[in-house]
Write a protein that holds these residues in place. Structure first.
Motif, PDB file in Angstrom:
ATOM      1  N   ASP A   1       0.809  -1.217   0.000  1.00  0.00           N
ATOM      2  CA  ASP A   1       0.000   0.000   0.000  1.00  0.00           C
ATOM      3  C   ASP A   1       0.847   1.274   0.000  1.00  0.00           C
ATOM      4  O   ASP A   1       0.311   2.370  -0.099  1.00  0.00           O
ATOM      5  CB  ASP A   1      -0.956   0.010   1.195  1.00  0.00           C
ATOM      6  CG  ASP A   1      -0.229  -0.063   2.522  1.00  0.00           C
ATOM      7  OD1 ASP A   1       0.802  -0.750   2.610  1.00  0.00           O
ATOM      8  OD2 ASP A   1      -0.682   0.587   3.487  1.00  0.00           O
TER       9      ASP A   1
ATOM     10  N   THR B   1      -6.432   0.806 -10.368  1.00  0.00           N
ATOM     11  CA  THR B   1      -6.834   1.800  -9.364  1.00  0.00           C
ATOM     12  C   THR B   1      -7.124   1.186  -8.012  1.00  0.00           C
ATOM     13  O   THR B   1      -7.722   1.826  -7.145  1.00  0.00           O
ATOM     14  CB  THR B   1      -8.073   2.570  -9.855  1.00  0.00           C
ATOM     15  OG1 THR B   1      -9.145   1.636 -10.089  1.00  0.00           O
ATOM     16  CG2 THR B   1      -7.770   3.337 -11.139  1.00  0.00           C
TER      17      THR B   1
ATOM     18  N   TRP C   1      -3.953   2.832  -5.978  1.00  0.00           N
ATOM     19  CA  TRP C   1      -3.623   4.221  -6.251  1.00  0.00           C
ATOM     20  C   TRP C   1      -4.607   4.810  -7.257  1.00  0.00           C
ATOM     21  O   TRP C   1      -4.978   4.146  -8.235  1.00  0.00           O
ATOM     22  CB  TRP C   1      -2.196   4.350  -6.801  1.00  0.00           C
ATOM     23  CG  TRP C   1      -1.154   3.808  -5.869  1.00  0.00           C
ATOM     24  CD1 TRP C   1      -0.560   2.578  -5.923  1.00  0.00           C
ATOM     25  CD2 TRP C   1      -0.604   4.476  -4.738  1.00  0.00           C
ATOM     26  NE1 TRP C   1       0.329   2.443  -4.883  1.00  0.00           N
ATOM     27  CE2 TRP C   1       0.333   3.595  -4.144  1.00  0.00           C
ATOM     28  CE3 TRP C   1      -0.785   5.738  -4.170  1.00  0.00           C
ATOM     29  CZ2 TRP C   1       1.061   3.921  -3.006  1.00  0.00           C
ATOM     30  CZ3 TRP C   1      -0.065   6.074  -3.035  1.00  0.00           C
ATOM     31  CH2 TRP C   1       0.847   5.173  -2.466  1.00  0.00           C
TER      32      TRP C   1
ATOM     33  N   ASP D   1       0.641  -2.076 -10.986  1.00  0.00           N
ATOM     34  CA  ASP D   1      -0.264  -0.948 -11.184  1.00  0.00           C
ATOM     35  C   ASP D   1      -0.345  -0.467 -12.629  1.00  0.00           C
ATOM     36  O   ASP D   1      -1.367   0.084 -13.040  1.00  0.00           O
ATOM     37  CB  ASP D   1       0.172   0.218 -10.293  1.00  0.00           C
ATOM     38  CG  ASP D   1       0.104  -0.134  -8.817  1.00  0.00           C
ATOM     39  OD1 ASP D   1      -0.991  -0.484  -8.346  1.00  0.00           O
ATOM     40  OD2 ASP D   1       1.145  -0.083  -8.135  1.00  0.00           O
TER      41      ASP D   1
ATOM     42  N   VAL E   1       4.179   1.850  -5.638  1.00  0.00           N
ATOM     43  CA  VAL E   1       3.692   1.786  -7.013  1.00  0.00           C
ATOM     44  C   VAL E   1       4.544   0.764  -7.748  1.00  0.00           C
ATOM     45  O   VAL E   1       5.779   0.843  -7.729  1.00  0.00           O
ATOM     46  CB  VAL E   1       3.799   3.157  -7.708  1.00  0.00           C
ATOM     47  CG1 VAL E   1       3.528   3.020  -9.206  1.00  0.00           C
ATOM     48  CG2 VAL E   1       2.812   4.135  -7.100  1.00  0.00           C
TER      49      VAL E   1
ATOM     50  N   LYS F   1       3.235  10.789  -2.980  1.00  0.00           N
ATOM     51  CA  LYS F   1       2.714  10.020  -1.844  1.00  0.00           C
ATOM     52  C   LYS F   1       3.320   8.612  -1.751  1.00  0.00           C
ATOM     53  O   LYS F   1       3.554   8.122  -0.644  1.00  0.00           O
ATOM     54  CB  LYS F   1       1.200   9.925  -1.937  1.00  0.00           C
ATOM     55  CG  LYS F   1       0.471  11.258  -1.838  1.00  0.00           C
ATOM     56  CD  LYS F   1       0.693  11.925  -0.498  1.00  0.00           C
ATOM     57  CE  LYS F   1      -0.226  13.128  -0.319  1.00  0.00           C
ATOM     58  NZ  LYS F   1       0.009  14.178  -1.351  1.00  0.00           N
ATOM     59  N   PRO F   2       3.566   7.919  -2.864  1.00  0.00           N
ATOM     60  CA  PRO F   2       4.156   6.582  -2.744  1.00  0.00           C
ATOM     61  C   PRO F   2       5.550   6.644  -2.107  1.00  0.00           C
ATOM     62  O   PRO F   2       6.406   7.419  -2.545  1.00  0.00           O
ATOM     63  CB  PRO F   2       4.227   6.084  -4.190  1.00  0.00           C
ATOM     64  CG  PRO F   2       3.202   6.889  -4.917  1.00  0.00           C
ATOM     65  CD  PRO F   2       3.220   8.238  -4.268  1.00  0.00           C
TER      66      PRO F   2
ATOM     67  N   LEU G   1      -0.466  10.781  -7.604  1.00  0.00           N
ATOM     68  CA  LEU G   1      -1.207   9.612  -7.127  1.00  0.00           C
ATOM     69  C   LEU G   1      -1.618   9.768  -5.667  1.00  0.00           C
ATOM     70  O   LEU G   1      -0.901  10.357  -4.858  1.00  0.00           O
ATOM     71  CB  LEU G   1      -0.369   8.347  -7.300  1.00  0.00           C
ATOM     72  CG  LEU G   1       0.007   7.986  -8.734  1.00  0.00           C
ATOM     73  CD1 LEU G   1       0.800   6.690  -8.759  1.00  0.00           C
ATOM     74  CD2 LEU G   1      -1.237   7.871  -9.618  1.00  0.00           C
ATOM     75  N   GLN G   2      -2.782   9.212  -5.363  1.00  0.00           N
ATOM     76  CA  GLN G   2      -3.300   9.206  -3.994  1.00  0.00           C
ATOM     77  C   GLN G   2      -3.627   7.770  -3.593  1.00  0.00           C
ATOM     78  O   GLN G   2      -4.172   7.003  -4.389  1.00  0.00           O
ATOM     79  CB  GLN G   2      -4.579  10.053  -3.889  1.00  0.00           C
ATOM     80  CG  GLN G   2      -4.379  11.529  -4.203  1.00  0.00           C
ATOM     81  CD  GLN G   2      -3.549  12.246  -3.161  1.00  0.00           C
ATOM     82  OE1 GLN G   2      -3.575  11.872  -1.975  1.00  0.00           O
ATOM     83  NE2 GLN G   2      -2.804  13.269  -3.567  1.00  0.00           N
ATOM     84  N   PRO G   3      -3.278   7.378  -2.352  1.00  0.00           N
ATOM     85  CA  PRO G   3      -3.584   6.011  -1.915  1.00  0.00           C
ATOM     86  C   PRO G   3      -5.083   5.831  -1.695  1.00  0.00           C
ATOM     87  O   PRO G   3      -5.787   6.759  -1.279  1.00  0.00           O
ATOM     88  CB  PRO G   3      -2.808   5.898  -0.597  1.00  0.00           C
ATOM     89  CG  PRO G   3      -2.713   7.302  -0.088  1.00  0.00           C
ATOM     90  CD  PRO G   3      -2.601   8.175  -1.310  1.00  0.00           C
TER      91      PRO G   3
END
Length: 620
Positions: A84, A583, A586, A310, A87, A284-285, A613-615
């Motif tokens: 989580d 998706t 991410w 991904d 990527v 974020k990753p 990107l957003q988790p």
């Protein structure tokens, strides 16, 4: 606002907003939006800022699909980092794991992530939006004679080992590449134009040219794949650039090399906690993993369905099948690749019959582009007349009269007439050239299932039907590159990325002084060994004037006439490059109606996609 690359006018941005005089901005201005200003007289200026991230208009590109159903059942991703926080980018087979020198054969692997998350570039041109983003550099300016170019650098930039990056690193790299033409990216325009470079302060480098070139800044803009790679002088100084492996992969990027796992063909990058530009790029990753995914399409599709990676390695038929059954975690980006597919053709007479211009012209007539574009490629694609992408920005380079005189059409009868002039048929129907059976070998760097290989196989069949012995062979990328750069090929079925911003780039690459003898590496300059003094003369005239000069179109057209006579590259089809993103873990991909950046994961600019990107909160 329409941001489709087929309609956005990148050329307008390059020729007018970059101008022939200046691109400069203060730190305060760079912190703002994208601004365009004008100086006095014709001193056109550009003040750069952060990309606006405007919505792209690529569209989903596919037919309406069933409403997503079912649930996602992630499988074990087999990575050494939390899923989580990672990527995962699926790539092709990789063979080099201990070398980060991308200037030598079998150096840094393109699919390793080095070009995307570790390297950064002076300027990025976003082909999806037409915007230019100053990054390591803040601006450039020519003098009135266009024989001096001043470049300024951001004082905040640091290498991943925390040492500052300065104009001294740039000057060191520039001269290293200029003086080592055997390096990939070495010699070429650097050797032709760069007389010297002086560092006037830690953030300013002044390039003196041996002759005017108001387009020299092109080489410092990252467009297709990557751009000028500034090397850390404190690591590279005193090293042999042909042998040094650059083991720590020190660059300025937002990620640092964490580990390489050769047994898994895996590269693990970790976010740099001291990254210099978090105000504009703060991904974020925590980790980005580039790894070779099972090359069996069915297995790769199953791995995607289980969210074990991904992006990458999912082909179009399997992606369409997943969407058709309602798989809920897939986003699609339809993007026209800027590199049309086609044949590079060796022009060196030492290679035999392929060295004859009429034979190369005949090959262009043996390609059924409509059939290939509708039946061979995975996603239907239009035929290519020009050796560049059919973006709106490139329309200004097209001339109807030239297309009419040199149409890229399928005409075996016309091809036979040309071949008859060079290699007449014998009683057995076989063609002879200079007392020997005529033969043409076709090679390609892709597997036999790839459409690009099929292009070559179709040409082979046409040549055999014309009485010419022919073979079509799929080589590993490393072997193909070795033979291609050394001129040890007849026809290479692949793609052309030579026109990034302006056809002058393509014409310059074909200058005679770049043509090496067969067996010597070309370092990506004139690999087809074309030698035409008229091309050289016209290139010198064109490069000496500004891109928007009234004289430029006539010179370009003269070069295009010579291009279609010599046929060093035979365009076949434009390339539609659908990309698919998972998706599950991410969101925020450059997909659907929001193609805000090039969605190709091996390009340097893809780091800006990673940065958005957003988790989702899903745990691995």
């Amino acid at each position: 606002m329409d941001r489709d690359p087929l309609t956005v006018d990148v050329n307008d941005f390059l020729l007018h907003r970059l101008g022939r005089r200046a691109l400069f901005g203060s730190a305060a201005a760079l912190a703002g939006g994208l601004l365009v200003g004008c100086g006095s007289g014709d001193d056109k200026s550009y003040v750069g800022g952060e990309s606006s991230g405007a919505a792209g208009a690529g569209g989903s590109g596919g037919a309406s699909r069933p409403k997503p159903t079912g649930t996602i059942q992630p499988g074990k991703a087999n990575i050494p980092t939390p899923r989580d926080q990672t990527v995962i980018i699926g790539q092709v087979d990789m063979t080099t794991f201990d070398n980060w020198n991308s200037m030598v054969p079998n150096g840094a692997a393109l699919g390793s992530g080095f070009f995307t998350v570790a390297k950064e570039y002076m300027f990025y041109l976003n082909l999806a939006t037409g915007e230019l983003l100053p990054w390591l550099a803040t601006g450039y300016k020519y003098n009135d004679a266009s024989d001096q170019l001043t470049i300024t650098f951001d004082p905040k930039v640091t290498w991943s080992d925390r040492k500052p990056m300065t104009a001294n690193d740039f000057a060191f790299t520039l001269l290293l590449k200029r003086d080592n033409p055997e390096l990939i990216g070495g010699g070429g325009d650097l050797k032709t134009y760069v007389k010297d470079v002086k560092v006037t302060d830690p953030q300013t480098a002044v390039i003196s040219m041996s002759k005017p070139n108001p387009r020299l800044h092109y080489m410092f803009i990252a467009t297709i794949v990557d751009g000028f790679d500034i090397l850390p002088q404190h690591i590279w100084k005193g090293q042999d650039p042909l042998k040094f492996k650059d083991p720590k992969a020190i660059r300025t990027g937002s990620y640092k090399l964490k580990q390489v796992i050769p047994s898994q063909k895996m590269f693990v990058w970790e976010r740099n906690p001291q990254y210099w530009n978090t105000a504009k790029l703060n991904p974020k990753p925590q980790y980005v993993v580039y790894t070779s995914i099972n090359e069996q399409a069915d297995a790769a599709s199953l791995a995607f369905e289980r969210a074990q990676f991904d992006v990458g390695s999912l082909d179009d038929p399997h992606a369409q099948a997943l969407m058709s059954k309602g798989y809920p975690a897939i986003a699609e980006a339809q993007f026209r690749d800027p590199c049309p597919r086609g044949f590079w053709v060796n022009c060196d007479p030492a290679r035999g019959i392929i060295g004859e211009p009429k034979v190369r012209q005949a090959l262009a007539l043996l390609v059924n582009r409509e059939k290939i574009g509708s039946q061979v490629v995975t996603t239907p694609a239009p035929p290519a007349q020009w050796p560049w992408a059919d973006y709106k920005s490139n329309k200004t380079f097209e001339t109807a009269s030239i297309a009419k005189e040199h149409p890229m059409r399928y005409d075996p009868a016309a091809a036979a007439k040309l071949l008859d002039e060079v290699a007449p048929k014998g009683a057995d129907g076989k063609r002879m050239y200079k007392g020997k059976p005529a033969s043409i070998d076709i090679t390609t760097p892709v597997p036999v299932t790839d459409p690009v290989f099929i292009f070559g196989d179709l040409l082979k069949a046409e040549l055999v039907a014309q009485g010419i012995e022919s073979t079509c062979r799929a080589l590993t990328p490393a072997v193909f590159d070795q033979q291609f750069q050394a001129g040890q090929f007849d026809v290479a079925s692949q793609w052309s990325c030579d026109v990034k911003m302006d056809p002058v780039e393509m014409f310059t690459n074909l200058r005679s002084d770049f043509a090496k003898p067969i067996g010597q590496r070309s370092a990506s300059k004139n690999p087809v060994r074309l030698k035409n003094p008229e091309v050289d003369k016209l290139v010198d005239q064109l490069t000496a004037i500004p891109p928007d000069s009234p004289q430029a179109p006539a010179l370009r057209n003269q070069l295009l006439e010579l291009y279609y006579t010599e046929m060093p590259f035979i365009p076949i089809v434009q390339q539609v490059a659908p990309q698919y993103f998972n998706t599950a873990f991410w969101t925020g991909w450059a997909a659907g109606d929001n193609i805000y950046q090039i969605p190709l994961n091996w390009w340097g600019a893809f780091v800006f996609v990673i940065g958005k990107l957003q988790p989702t909160g899903l745990k691995g």
